[in-house]
Design a protein around this motif. Structure first.
Motif, PDB file in Angstrom:
ATOM      1  N   ILE A  64       0.837  -1.206   0.000  1.00 55.19           N
ATOM      2  CA  ILE A  64       0.000   0.000   0.000  1.00 55.19           C
ATOM      3  C   ILE A  64       0.870   1.254   0.000  1.00 55.19           C
ATOM      4  O   ILE A  64       0.573   2.228  -0.697  1.00 55.19           O
ATOM      5  CB  ILE A  64      -1.001  -0.035   1.166  1.00 55.19           C
ATOM      6  N   THR A  82     -11.017   4.956  -2.474  1.00 48.63           N
ATOM      7  CA  THR A  82     -11.439   4.360  -1.216  1.00 48.63           C
ATOM      8  C   THR A  82     -10.609   3.109  -0.935  1.00 48.63           C
ATOM      9  O   THR A  82      -9.903   2.600  -1.805  1.00 48.63           O
ATOM     10  CB  THR A  82     -12.928   3.963  -1.264  1.00 48.63           C
ATOM     11  N   LYS A  83     -10.740   2.588   0.281  1.00 53.99           N
ATOM     12  CA  LYS A  83     -10.029   1.355   0.647  1.00 53.99           C
ATOM     13  C   LYS A  83     -10.438   0.207  -0.270  1.00 53.99           C
ATOM     14  O   LYS A  83      -9.595  -0.595  -0.670  1.00 53.99           O
ATOM     15  CB  LYS A  83     -10.323   0.989   2.102  1.00 53.99           C
ATOM     16  N   GLN A  84     -11.704   0.149  -0.617  1.00 54.29           N
ATOM     17  CA  GLN A  84     -12.183  -0.920  -1.499  1.00 54.29           C
ATOM     18  C   GLN A  84     -11.579  -0.801  -2.896  1.00 54.29           C
ATOM     19  O   GLN A  84     -11.204  -1.796  -3.497  1.00 54.29           O
ATOM     20  CB  GLN A  84     -13.723  -0.918  -1.581  1.00 54.29           C
ATOM     21  N   ALA A  87      -7.965  -1.836  -2.676  1.00 50.74           N
ATOM     22  CA  ALA A  87      -7.894  -3.294  -2.537  1.00 50.74           C
ATOM     23  C   ALA A  87      -8.105  -3.970  -3.888  1.00 50.74           C
ATOM     24  O   ALA A  87      -7.380  -4.903  -4.244  1.00 50.74           O
ATOM     25  CB  ALA A  87      -8.940  -3.780  -1.533  1.00 50.74           C
ATOM     26  N   PRO A  94     -10.613  -6.499   0.652  1.00 43.59           N
ATOM     27  CA  PRO A  94     -10.864  -5.168   1.214  1.00 43.59           C
ATOM     28  C   PRO A  94     -10.574  -5.089   2.715  1.00 43.59           C
ATOM     29  O   PRO A  94     -10.059  -4.079   3.193  1.00 43.59           O
ATOM     30  CB  PRO A  94     -12.343  -4.923   0.922  1.00 43.59           C
ATOM     31  N   ALA A  97      -6.821  -4.707   3.141  1.00 43.89           N
ATOM     32  CA  ALA A  97      -6.406  -3.348   2.784  1.00 43.89           C
ATOM     33  C   ALA A  97      -6.791  -2.375   3.892  1.00 43.89           C
ATOM     34  O   ALA A  97      -5.992  -1.504   4.261  1.00 43.89           O
ATOM     35  CB  ALA A  97      -7.029  -2.920   1.462  1.00 43.89           C
ATOM     36  N   GLY A  98      -7.986  -2.538   4.439  1.00 51.02           N
ATOM     37  CA  GLY A  98      -8.439  -1.668   5.526  1.00 51.02           C
ATOM     38  C   GLY A  98      -7.561  -1.798   6.760  1.00 51.02           C
ATOM     39  O   GLY A  98      -7.181  -0.796   7.380  1.00 51.02           O
ATOM     40  N   MET A 101      -4.204  -0.113   5.989  1.00 52.18           N
ATOM     41  CA  MET A 101      -4.302   1.346   5.955  1.00 52.18           C
ATOM     42  C   MET A 101      -4.487   1.904   7.357  1.00 52.18           C
ATOM     43  O   MET A 101      -3.928   2.956   7.686  1.00 52.18           O
ATOM     44  CB  MET A 101      -5.410   1.778   5.000  1.00 52.18           C
ATOM     45  N   ASN A 102      -5.243   1.196   8.208  1.00 49.72           N
ATOM     46  CA  ASN A 102      -5.394   1.640   9.597  1.00 49.72           C
ATOM     47  C   ASN A 102      -4.058   1.562  10.335  1.00 49.72           C
ATOM     48  O   ASN A 102      -3.714   2.457  11.111  1.00 49.72           O
ATOM     49  CB  ASN A 102      -6.454   0.799  10.313  1.00 49.72           C
TER      50      ASN A 102
END
Length: 153
Positions: A64, A82-84, A87, A94, A97-98, A101-102
């Motif tokens: 990422i 967006t995260k989706q 991803a 997804p 990826a979330g 990213m967090n």
């Protein structure tokens, strides 16, 4: 460089200097420069620390970060995905990826810039990469938190 003659070719303004560009007829595009891009400055030591073993960041996190390095826009604009969408682009789940990213946001690698309901748009920390004027970069670096490496959960 033209391997046959040793002549330097290519570059965005090579035609104005009189140098020859790559010959499209030959199909040789090894030294082709398509132009139209911008150079972004980035902290090589900081990026290397993220990729180092024991940094606390996973393979997906590093993927990422690499994606954001390629998608960074001029100035301090967020990457408009967006995260989706990210991803899907990186061919990962997804949820993965979330999570990544967090984790990157907790480590101050990604900085949240805009929020629309549950959707958050991020940009890279200006200490990591910046595309724009050096004066604005120096001013923003005073505001962006230092990246946390190694990340400890």
């Amino acid at each position: 460089m033209d391997l046959a003659t040793g002549e330097m070719v290519g570059g965005p303004d090579s035609q104005s200097r009189g140098a020859r560009g790559p010959d499209p007829q030959s199909g040789d595009t090894r030294f082709h420069f398509d132009g139209g891009g911008r150079w972004a400055s980035y902290g090589k030591k900081l990026v290397a620390r993220i990729w180092a073993k024991g940094s606390g960041y996973t393979k997906n996190d590093k993927l990422i970060v690499g994606f954001y390095l390629g998608q960074t826009q001029v100035g301090l604009k967020p990457v408009p995905l967006t995260k989706q969408e990210i991803a899907r682009e990186l061919e990962m789940r997804p949820a993965s990826a979330g999570e990544s990213m967090n984790r990157l946001a907790r480590g101050n690698i990604l900085i949240p810039v805009q929020q629309f309901g549950a959707i958050v748009l991020y940009r890279l920390n200006v200490r990591l990469v910046y595309d724009g004027g050096s004066e604005q970069q120096r001013e923003q670096a005073k505001c962006d938190p230092a990246a946390i490496i190694p990340l400890t959960d």
